[in-house]
Design a protein around this motif. Sequence first.
Motif, PDB file in Angstrom:
ATOM      1  N   PHE A  13       0.836  -1.203   0.000  1.00  0.00           N
ATOM      2  CA  PHE A  13       0.000   0.000   0.000  1.00  0.00           C
ATOM      3  C   PHE A  13       0.875   1.259   0.000  1.00  0.00           C
ATOM      4  O   PHE A  13       0.654   2.170  -0.804  1.00  0.00           O
ATOM      5  CB  PHE A  13      -0.932  -0.011   1.220  1.00  0.00           C
ATOM      6  N   ASN A  17       1.237   3.576  -3.396  1.00  0.00           N
ATOM      7  CA  ASN A  17       0.466   4.815  -3.338  1.00  0.00           C
ATOM      8  C   ASN A  17       1.263   6.054  -2.947  1.00  0.00           C
ATOM      9  O   ASN A  17       0.816   7.172  -3.212  1.00  0.00           O
ATOM     10  CB  ASN A  17      -0.710   4.651  -2.375  1.00  0.00           C
ATOM     11  N   GLU A  46      -5.794   8.288   4.805  1.00  0.00           N
ATOM     12  CA  GLU A  46      -5.927   7.243   3.788  1.00  0.00           C
ATOM     13  C   GLU A  46      -5.422   5.906   4.324  1.00  0.00           C
ATOM     14  O   GLU A  46      -6.003   4.858   4.039  1.00  0.00           O
ATOM     15  CB  GLU A  46      -5.175   7.649   2.528  1.00  0.00           C
ATOM     16  N   PHE A  50      -7.460   2.417   4.696  1.00  0.00           N
ATOM     17  CA  PHE A  50      -6.905   1.149   4.232  1.00  0.00           C
ATOM     18  C   PHE A  50      -6.951   0.098   5.348  1.00  0.00           C
ATOM     19  O   PHE A  50      -7.336  -1.050   5.116  1.00  0.00           O
ATOM     20  CB  PHE A  50      -5.463   1.353   3.747  1.00  0.00           C
ATOM     21  N   GLU A  53     -10.623  -0.994   5.791  1.00  0.00           N
ATOM     22  CA  GLU A  53     -11.118  -1.806   4.679  1.00  0.00           C
ATOM     23  C   GLU A  53     -10.405  -3.152   4.572  1.00  0.00           C
ATOM     24  O   GLU A  53     -11.025  -4.171   4.283  1.00  0.00           O
ATOM     25  CB  GLU A  53     -10.963  -1.050   3.368  1.00  0.00           C
ATOM     26  N   THR A  54      -9.103  -3.177   4.797  1.00  0.00           N
ATOM     27  CA  THR A  54      -8.313  -4.378   4.585  1.00  0.00           C
ATOM     28  C   THR A  54      -8.355  -5.325   5.777  1.00  0.00           C
ATOM     29  O   THR A  54      -8.450  -6.541   5.599  1.00  0.00           O
ATOM     30  CB  THR A  54      -6.849  -4.011   4.279  1.00  0.00           C
TER      31      THR A  54
END
Length: 85
Positions: A13, A17, A46, A50, A53-54
């Motif tokens: 990630f 990113n 962010e 992450f 969500e992950t």
Amino acid sequence: MNTDDARHQLRQFILNNYLFTDDQAALADDTSFLDNGILDSMGILELVDFINETFGVKVAGGELVPENLDSINSVLKFLTNKTQG
């Protein structure tokens, strides 16, 4: 939670990113995201998205501190504490 898988996902990630590279050596596990200008305040938010969500881990407002989110190692420690607690 498998720590090695989580480490890999976090590293990918950040590399993809923010460092825009696939070079795994570009980021050590203890490299400070903030001190090295890798993430700013928006980047931290962010990263929090992450993580949610992950890994399905919610980061509370009081947990938005460098001790929890400033390196791969600190995030892994935070995730371990949250998932075991």
